[in-house]
Each structure stands twice: as structure tokens, then as C-alpha cells.
Design a protein around this motif. Structure first.
Motif, PDB file in Angstrom:
ATOM      1  N   CYS A  38       0.790  -1.090  -0.295  1.00  0.00           N
ATOM      2  CA  CYS A  38       0.045  -0.052  -0.087  1.00  0.00           C
ATOM      3  C   CYS A  38       0.816   1.432  -0.017  1.00  0.00           C
ATOM      4  O   CYS A  38       0.565   2.198  -0.746  1.00  0.00           O
ATOM      5  N   GLN A  42       0.851   4.098  -3.067  1.00  0.00           N
ATOM      6  CA  GLN A  42       1.018   5.753  -2.590  1.00  0.00           C
ATOM      7  C   GLN A  42       1.963   6.329  -3.327  1.00  0.00           C
ATOM      8  O   GLN A  42       2.087   7.370  -3.948  1.00  0.00           O
ATOM      9  N   ARG A  45       2.276   6.948  -7.059  1.00  0.00           N
ATOM     10  CA  ARG A  45       1.280   8.003  -7.427  1.00  0.00           C
ATOM     11  C   ARG A  45       0.467   8.003  -8.730  1.00  0.00           C
ATOM     12  O   ARG A  45      -0.095   9.188  -9.288  1.00  0.00           O
ATOM     13  N   GLU A  46       0.429   6.732  -9.057  1.00  0.00           N
ATOM     14  CA  GLU A  46      -0.573   6.469 -10.105  1.00  0.00           C
ATOM     15  C   GLU A  46      -1.874   6.519  -9.710  1.00  0.00           C
ATOM     16  O   GLU A  46      -2.970   6.908 -10.465  1.00  0.00           O
ATOM     17  N   CYS A  47      -2.384   6.083  -8.559  1.00  0.00           N
ATOM     18  CA  CYS A  47      -3.553   6.199  -8.030  1.00  0.00           C
ATOM     19  C   CYS A  47      -3.425   6.386  -6.525  1.00  0.00           C
ATOM     20  O   CYS A  47      -2.468   6.069  -6.098  1.00  0.00           O
ATOM     21  N   TRP A  48      -4.402   6.585  -5.739  1.00  0.00           N
ATOM     22  CA  TRP A  48      -4.557   6.717  -4.382  1.00  0.00           C
ATOM     23  C   TRP A  48      -5.311   5.686  -3.845  1.00  0.00           C
ATOM     24  O   TRP A  48      -6.701   5.512  -4.131  1.00  0.00           O
ATOM     25  N   VAL A  49      -4.913   5.029  -2.860  1.00  0.00           N
ATOM     26  CA  VAL A  49      -5.559   4.044  -2.086  1.00  0.00           C
ATOM     27  C   VAL A  49      -5.338   4.189  -0.852  1.00  0.00           C
ATOM     28  O   VAL A  49      -4.280   4.660  -0.519  1.00  0.00           O
ATOM     29  N   GLY A  50      -6.193   3.742   0.282  1.00  0.00           N
ATOM     30  CA  GLY A  50      -5.963   3.826   1.766  1.00  0.00           C
ATOM     31  C   GLY A  50      -5.713   2.608   2.120  1.00  0.00           C
ATOM     32  O   GLY A  50      -6.265   1.503   1.824  1.00  0.00           O
ATOM     33  N   ASN A  51      -5.016   2.415   3.370  1.00  0.00           N
ATOM     34  CA  ASN A  51      -5.013   1.196   4.130  1.00  0.00           C
ATOM     35  C   ASN A  51      -6.232   1.235   5.213  1.00  0.00           C
ATOM     36  O   ASN A  51      -6.589   2.294   5.656  1.00  0.00           O
ATOM     37  N   THR A  69     -13.092   8.612 -14.399  1.00  0.00           N
ATOM     38  CA  THR A  69     -12.486   7.582 -14.540  1.00  0.00           C
ATOM     39  C   THR A  69     -12.772   6.791 -15.571  1.00  0.00           C
ATOM     40  O   THR A  69     -13.771   6.268 -15.483  1.00  0.00           O
ATOM     41  N   SER A  77      -3.724   1.658 -13.235  1.00  0.00           N
ATOM     42  CA  SER A  77      -3.824   1.809 -11.559  1.00  0.00           C
ATOM     43  C   SER A  77      -3.386   0.419 -11.280  1.00  0.00           C
ATOM     44  O   SER A  77      -2.592   0.027 -10.524  1.00  0.00           O
ATOM     45  N   SER A  80      -0.035  -0.417 -11.635  1.00  0.00           N
ATOM     46  CA  SER A  80       0.897   0.093 -10.410  1.00  0.00           C
ATOM     47  C   SER A  80       0.777  -0.564  -9.180  1.00  0.00           C
ATOM     48  O   SER A  80       1.644  -0.765  -8.643  1.00  0.00           O
TER      49      SER A  80
END
Length: 94
Positions: A38, A42, A45-51, A69, A77, A80
Motif C-alpha cells: 500500500c 501511494q 502516485r498513479e492512483c490513491w488507495v488507503g489502508n 475514471t 492503476s 501500479s
């Protein structure tokens, strides 16, 4: 749904939820690997995800929430995610 189906084909990630709309929850083989992947996603920086934590395990939470999108954006994404997992695995072997 595209994100989940593409990620399901990538080795190293397991889709944990039934995707109903725009939320996908995935994890790697361990909590540590999930956290490291994760962080690397991040950093790319291709996409944003959260943990997060789901059912006692560390997970990566994906939320596709923009009408802009495209299918190509999702595929990029997912690539990535693959790159992040390769990077994390390579750093573990050093």
C-alpha cells in the motif's frame, strides 16, 4: 467491478469483498506485505488507495469515485499495484 476483476488476475492480491458498486478491498499474503505494498502504491502516485483493517486483517481499500475514471485509468492503476508488489518483493530480498 473492473478493478476487482483485473486485480484478481494479478498474483499476490486477493479481493476480499463482493464488489457491489465502487469499493474494492484487497490484501496480500500477510499484514506486513499488505502495508508495504500500500505504501509503495501511494509512492508511485498513479492512483490513491488507503489502508485499513477489515475482519482483523490489514487491507488496501480502493474507492473509484469519479465519473471521469476510464477503463484505461483502472488498468493503469492495476499495473501500479503489480509494480508496487514487485518493488516490495525485490526490497525484501536485498
Amino acid at each position: 467491478m473492473q478493478f476487482a476483476s483485473e486485480l484478481a488476475q494479478v498474483g499476490g492480491f486477493t479481493v476480499l469483498n463482493d464488489v457491489v458498486f465502487n469499493q474494492v478491498v484487497v490484501r496480500c499474503q500477510s499484514d506486513e506485505l499488505t502495508e508495504r505494498a500500500c505504501a509503495r502504491i501511494q509512492a508511485l502516485r498513479e492512483c490513491w488507495v488507503g489502508n485499513s483493517t477489515w475482519k482483523g486483517s490489514r487491507v488496501i481499500r480502493i474507492s473509484v469515485c469519479s465519473w471521469a475514471t476510464t477503463a484505461a485509468d483502472v488498468t493503469r492503476s492495476v499495473r501500479s499495484f503489480e509494480q508496487a508488489l514487485r518493488d516490495v518483493a525485490a526490497s525484501s530480498q536485498s
